[in-house]
Design a protein around this motif. Sequence first.
Motif, PDB file in Angstrom:
ATOM      1  N   VAL A  97       0.683  -1.378  -0.057  1.00 41.42           N
ATOM      2  CA  VAL A  97       0.095   0.027  -0.013  1.00 41.42           C
ATOM      3  C   VAL A  97       0.822   1.329  -0.110  1.00 41.42           C
ATOM      4  N   ASN A 117      -1.647   7.572   2.309  1.00 40.83           N
ATOM      5  CA  ASN A 117      -0.955   6.197   2.537  1.00 40.83           C
ATOM      6  C   ASN A 117      -1.340   5.821   4.239  1.00 40.83           C
ATOM      7  N   ILE A 135      -5.361   5.140   4.360  1.00 42.30           N
ATOM      8  CA  ILE A 135      -5.477   3.620   4.019  1.00 42.30           C
ATOM      9  C   ILE A 135      -4.901   2.814   4.855  1.00 42.30           C
TER      10      ILE A 135
END
Length: 361
Positions: free
Chosen positions: A296, A308, A311
């Motif tokens: 990710v 980032n 997420i």
Amino acid sequence: MLTILDKYILKRYLATFSVMLLLFIPIGITVDVAEKINKILENKVPLAKVLSYYVDFVIYFTNFLFPIFLFLSIIWFTAKLANNTEIIAILSSGISFRRFLRPYIIGATMVSLFALLMGFFLAPKASEGFKNFRYLYLIGNGKNEMRETNDVYRQISDNEYIYVSNFNQEAKTGYNFVFEKFDGERLVYKISASSIQWNPTSKKYTLLNYNKRTIGDLDDKIEIETSKNMKFNFDLEDLTPVVYIAETLNWTDLNKFIDKEIKRGSANINVYLVVKYRKYSIPISAFILTIIAVAVSSMKRRGGMGINLAIGIAIAFSYIFLDKIFSTLAEKSSIAPIIAVWIPNVVFGILAFFLLRNAKR
């Protein structure tokens, strides 16, 4: 042999994880103190017990929230590497993405071994101290809630069963006691008493209004006494164990306890098995979450590290949420505990596989 790149990433991996723990532990303690200080002062808890409680608190929550701490720390430093275009430089030098992952897997192995040892030996002792303190000093009627004392029905051997309608732990006394012994499906005899009390001096139980009916082929034999002292092959801890007993046992004791409870036909066996299987599933999650975090956060995004992290936080809490749901289902329904405990790892393992394939491209 570790290369300079391996040492560089591994150092960042372990250092960021350690710093993440050191940052969140004081915050967790501060929030907990603010929430519980009134109860602690009201119950005049000795300072030594409070300090011991917070040592147990740190170990207990480190073990419980370990996947979140690990995941966020990897997201953080890997996103920083990507933001500084270090990952692009590493991959452009001819190193494959799989080779780039190697120090992460080494780090995950080290962390998972630490989590395994903590779950087997450190966390049970800390859980006992943490839970005992909460029930004794922080919960209103905690001493009574520590044990299941109403309608206690247990199988104590292959052919022996006991029942008490209510058990008073302070007085070591059970009420409306029934003991039944079977030979296969045939009842051999049944003992009943208005109460049963443990006598620590004689190591026997005292039964009041004792009544024993022995089943015969043609007629039954009945024995009645006002009071009778007897020995049984169970003790008080077996009769009414604390509700969180499995969490407080180390690996060896937990296996022995579960084997004994299976033979007794315990109604809480799924709860105990969930505790056992989670000791394995949590360390394995270190590898799965590491791969997801790298996949990710290894790409440089227009929104920077914030995207980032957002997420990563969403995925981490989804994992914890799914883990909690299936653990509860295993305890309260007929779903097999081993399946329920491993479902989150299987689901996120599949997610890790697809994210890794996409990241390689």
